[in-house]
Each structure stands twice: as structure tokens, then as C-alpha cells.
Design a protein around this motif. Structure first.
Motif, PDB file in Angstrom:
ATOM      1  N   ASP A 417       6.610   7.614   1.691  1.00 43.10           N
ATOM      2  CA  ASP A 417       7.379   6.586   2.414  1.00 43.10           C
ATOM      3  C   ASP A 417       7.682   5.408   1.496  1.00 43.10           C
ATOM      4  OD1 ASP A 417       7.291   8.137   4.657  1.00 43.10           O
ATOM      5  OD2 ASP A 417       5.834   6.900   5.743  1.00 43.10           O
ATOM      6  N   LEU A 418       6.670   4.991   0.746  1.00 45.15           N
ATOM      7  CA  LEU A 418       6.853   3.853  -0.155  1.00 45.15           C
ATOM      8  C   LEU A 418       7.876   4.175  -1.245  1.00 45.15           C
ATOM      9  CD1 LEU A 418       6.042   1.016  -1.041  1.00 45.15           C
ATOM     10  CD2 LEU A 418       4.163   2.019  -2.336  1.00 45.15           C
ATOM     11  N   ASP A 419       7.823   5.379  -1.774  1.00 44.26           N
ATOM     12  CA  ASP A 419       8.783   5.774  -2.804  1.00 44.26           C
ATOM     13  C   ASP A 419      10.217   5.709  -2.269  1.00 44.26           C
ATOM     14  OD1 ASP A 419       6.777   6.193  -4.622  1.00 44.26           O
ATOM     15  OD2 ASP A 419       6.649   8.362  -4.293  1.00 44.26           O
ATOM     16  N   VAL A 420      10.416   6.180  -1.048  1.00 41.17           N
ATOM     17  CA  VAL A 420      11.750   6.158  -0.440  1.00 41.17           C
ATOM     18  C   VAL A 420      12.230   4.721  -0.247  1.00 41.17           C
ATOM     19  CG1 VAL A 420      13.048   6.690   1.661  1.00 41.17           C
ATOM     20  CG2 VAL A 420      11.521   8.398   0.691  1.00 41.17           C
ATOM     21  N   LEU A 421      11.352   3.865   0.281  1.00 43.82           N
ATOM     22  CA  LEU A 421      11.722   2.472   0.530  1.00 43.82           C
ATOM     23  C   LEU A 421      11.955   1.714  -0.779  1.00 43.82           C
ATOM     24  CD1 LEU A 421       9.192   1.769   3.430  1.00 43.82           C
ATOM     25  CD2 LEU A 421      11.661   2.029   3.650  1.00 43.82           C
TER      26      LEU A 421
END
Length: 485
Positions: A417-421
Motif C-alpha cells: 500500500d505504501l509503495d503504491v501511495l
């Protein structure tokens, strides 16, 4: 043959005696008029022997000293544990570099950008009156005393700032801290000790968590901003527990949660506090100067008498565009910290020009209440513009200056999730010159709330700034999240 006969006869005689002894009835003794059988004496002796054997020190053969060659071989083979775990590929942080003041528009890596990454809520960064007050303070006092307040670090402007904040909030007294984030994790251990009970929201940010850890108190968490969970937790801790009635008990919450943008329902918290006889510690770093008709914070927003809140803390690096923090409350609460709060007693005092800036910022807020209307108008406009952002949803309160966007559909992994954001934030900066940040957390942070994109809205932003942000964010998120929508 003649010589062996006496030995055989003697052996036979001994065996006969032993056999007779075992075949004979056990002897009896009389001790203090009580008859004791012989087998009890034998058992007692056996127990004594066992105890003696168990109490003996084990035999350790003397150690043979190692030769110099063996020592050298062991040293060559020894590999120390690493001081920190290995850094994975792609885990290094390449932070953007600011080259100007962090106002609504700033210079990042040599390029002018619209800034939604700085908590400059009232838009006071670069305000001329505040700059003038800082220049005057620098000319009069220099950059600071470099000493703690209780030694030789107290300057008249510190006392003026403390009096100004107390008067603005309507509290008897206040106390200044040199660093905003250290305020709350110095205040909590100053009042909460080992054996005390603290009931805290599970969404509190790292500085609050650190204060809870340093207090060594018994900490019980309730579900994020859930008053039913808080009530159930307080009931469970106090029902039939006579010990709980005799120890200090606290509720610790944030007014606006940094990790979600939600606003704590103070009216309900105060009702539960009074019902179960707890004290309240309220962290107001993101609501001071923002909430309420005149920016006096959460108590004014809910019209709760401020004296019902036992301890209030706040950092001054958000609404007031300076640094440092303060704690306010009763005179006893403040005086106790001057002797027992680590961040106050052991830190060099706040540079006087920062205290002057805080006084000027509060004066500006009192003289220009319309700045709050501008801020709320910008927040409402951003909510409206981002209500249909592809793959993202707003989870923050409609009055929070932290507009928190999280994924509608998680990838299933916080890291993913963090990578996408992060990809969204990087593309928005690179393609449209809009500076935004994610809510990535340290490995020390125990908060389990979903991560997201944190947008800090300022009264200094224009409608054009908000339009630029929303159009860029919607376009990039549609592209990046096409597989998740």
C-alpha cells in the motif's frame, strides 16, 4: 586350604548377622513418650543424605587457559552482530530538498511547487509581522542562552509567551518546551508513573506512544475514536476493582489525530471521565489555532469548559508557524513540570525569537479571526474536489486541516500500500509540481491504522492551488490504481 577356612567361616558369620538383622522385627525407640519405628529413622537418614548431596557444589574442573594461538584463531572466526538490520534495496529514503520557506508555494529541488506537505494551517510562514518580531528578538537576545530554563535559560520573552498562551486559552498558567514533539512525551511521564493506569486511543501518533512507554504505567488501548470501546474499557478497569480506586487513572487522546485526521468527541470523553473518575490528557498540536470560533481548540469547538480538561499540550510548529511546544492547565500542573518534566528541566530553553514569533502569531489570530474562515473554506473545497478521486477515499473529519486519503481497496499488504501511495506522491510532484506526502511510519511506531496520503491545508492556499492539486491527484491515481479500482 587350612588358611582359607577361617576366612570362609568369618564371612559366613557376617552374612548370618546381617540376615538376622534384616529378618528381626524393627527396633522401636521412645522419644518424648512417642514410640518410633526403626524404619522412620532409616528414612530420615536417607532424606538427610539426599539433601546433603543436592546442596553440594557441583565439581568444575579447572579451566585451562587458552594459548595465544587459540585466542587469535577465535578472534579471526568471530563476526559481531550488525548494529542495525541490512537495508533492503529500494528502502533508502531520498527526501525532497526545500530551498525556500515552506509556505503555500515553495522551492523543492530547484523547482517551484504548490506545497500541501507542510502543516502551515494559518498561512503564517513568511508573515511580515512575525518576521519583524523575530528580527527584533535576535537583535536584543541573540539566538538563545544555550541553557535550561531552571539554570540560566529563562528570558522575559519566555514568560510573556507563557502568559499569552494561558490568557488566550483561559487557563491559569502554561509552560514552554523547546521542541514540539518532546512536549507530550515529557508531560506524560511527569504525571504518570509505574502502577498508574492509562487508557489511550490506539491511533495516537509516535510521540504520544513514546510518552506512554516512558511512563512505565499500565497502558490499555481502546478502538480508534470509538466511544463505546472507551466506555467498555473504563467499565472493565473499574468495576469491582478496589485497587483501581486508589491509583492515578488517565485518558490520553489527540484532538485531531495525526494518523487519521479524525476529531475526538471531547464532550463524550469528558462525560466518561467524570463518570469513571479519570483525568484527561489532551494533545492539541493539530487543533490549537484551528478549531473553535476563535481558534482556541477542541474545548471551544465542543463548548466544554476548559477547566474540565486536566492537561493540554500542543506543538507550536503547525498553526503558529514557529517551533517549540507548551502545556497548559492549573498552576499546580504547571509548577510540577518545572521540577519533574525531563524536556523542560534538561533541555536548553526555547530560542527567544521563536517565543516572540509565537506571541506575534497568537496576536495575529486574535486580530484576524477571518483567517479561520479562509482555512475552513479551503478544507471544504478540497473535500468537494476529491470526493470522487479514483481509488481513494477521504477518511478525515470535514473540519480537520489534515485531509487524509486512504486506498478504497487495499493491496493486502501495508508495505505494498505504501509503495503504491509513494508512487502517486512522486508522480504528482514530478509531473504537476504539487508537493504531497504519505503517512509512512517508523519501525518504532506501533500505530495499526491504515496508511494514506496526508494533505495539509493552509489558509494561504488559493482556489487555484486546490484545483491544481485535485486535478493532478485524480489523474495520477486513476493511472496508478487502475488495477485496484
Amino acid at each position: 586350604m587350612d588358611m582359607a577356612l577361617p576366612v570362609v567361616n568369618a564371612t559366613a558369620a557376617v552374612l548370618a548377622r546381617v540376615s538376622a538383622a534384616f529378618n528381626a522385627p524393627l527396633a522401636r525407640a521412645v522419644v518424648f513418650g512417642v514410640h518410633i519405628d526403626g524404619h522412620l529413622v532409616v528414612e530420615g537418614l536417607l532424606i538427610a543424605v539426599i539433601v546433603f548431596q543436592l546442596s553440594r557444589k557441583s565439581y568444575k574442573p579447572p579451566k585451562k587457559p587458552l594459548s595465544e594461538k587459540e585466542i587469535d584463531e577465535l578472534c579471526d572466526e568471530w563476526e559481531p552482530e550488525p548494529l542495525c538490520p541490512p537495508i533492503k534495496e529500494g528502502a533508502r529514503i531520498d527526501t525532497p530538498m526545500l530551498e525556500s520557506a515552506a509556505g503555500p508555494h515553495t522551492i523543492v529541488d530547484g523547482k517551484e511547487v504548490v506545497n500541501f506537505a507542510s502543516a502551515n494551517y494559518l498561512g503564517l510562514i513568511g508573515n511580515e509581522k512575525i518576521i519583524d518580531s523575530c528580527v527584533g528578538s535576535l537583535e536584543k537576545y541573540g539566538v538563545g542562552s544555550c541553557g535550561p530554563r531552571g539554570f540560566y535559560g529563562t528570558i522575559d520573552v519566555h514568560l510573556d509567551c507563557e502568559a499569552k498562551i494561558a490568557k488566550f486559552l483561559g487557563t491559569p498558567d502554561s509552560i514552554l518546551y523547546s521542541y514540539g514533539i518532546s512536549t507530550i512525551f515529557s508531560v506524560i511521564p511527569a504525571f504518570c508513573k509505574k502502577g498508574d493506569i492509562i487508557v489511550a486511543d490506539e491511533g495516537v501518533h509516535w510521540a504520544v506512544q513514546n510518552g506512554l512507554h516512558l511512563s512505565r504505567s499500565t497502558v490499555v488501548y481502546f478502538k480508534h475514536n470509538d466511544m463505546a470501546s472507551l466506555a467498555m474499557t473504563l467499565e472493565k478497569l473499574t468495576r469491582g476493582n478496589k485497587r483501581a480506586e486508589k491509583i492515578r487513572r488517565y485518558i490520553v487522546v489527540e484532538s485531531i489525530y495525526q494518523n487519521s485526521g479524525q476529531i475526538a468527541p471531547l464532550d463524550e470523553i469528558v462525560r466518561l471521565k467524570e463518570k469513571y473518575r479519570f483525568r484527561v490528557i489532551l494533545e492539541e498540536s493539530h487543533s490549537f489555532g484551528v478549531l473553535g470560533k476563535s481558534g482556541r481548540g477542541l474545548a471551544e469547538h465542543y463548548e466544554v469548559p476548559i477547566e474540565k480538561i486536566d492537561i493540554i499540550t500542543a506543538g507550536m510548529g503547525n498553526a503558529l508557524a514557529t517551533d517549540g511546544g507548551f502545556c497548559t492547565g492549573s498552576v499546580r500542573v504547571v509548577d510540577h513540570q518545572r521540577l519533574s518534566s525531563a524536556g523542560y528541566v534538561f533541555s536548553a530553553s526555547l530560542p527567544p525569537y521563536l517565543a516572540s514569533a509565537a506571541v506575534s502569531a497568537v496576536n495575529y489570530l486574535e486580530e484576524n479571526p477571518s483567517v479561520l474562515a479562509n482555512l475552513r473554506s479551503n478544507i471544504a473545497l478540497l473535500h468537494q474536489e476529491l470526493s470522487d478521486a479514483p481509488g481513494l477515499e477521504i477518511s478525515s473529519h470535514v473540519l480537520s486541516p489534515i485531509v487524509f486519503l486512504k486506498l478504497k481497496k487495499s493491496t493486502g499488504s501495508p508495505t505494498a500500500d505504501l509503495d503504491v501511495l509513494e508512487t502517486i506522491a512522486e508522480r504528482v510532484l514530478k509531473e504537476d509540481s504539487v508537493f504531497i506526502v504519505t503517512s509512512k511510519r517508523s519501525n518504532l511506531d506501533r500505530c495499526k491504522l491504515p496508511i494514506g496520503i496526508r494533505l495539509f491545508v493552509s489558509a494561504g492556499h488559493t482556489e487555484s492551488d486546490i484545483s491544481t492539486l485535485s486535478s493532478s491527484l485524480k489523474r495520477v491515481s486513476a493511472s496508478v490504481l487502475s488495477d485496484y479500482i
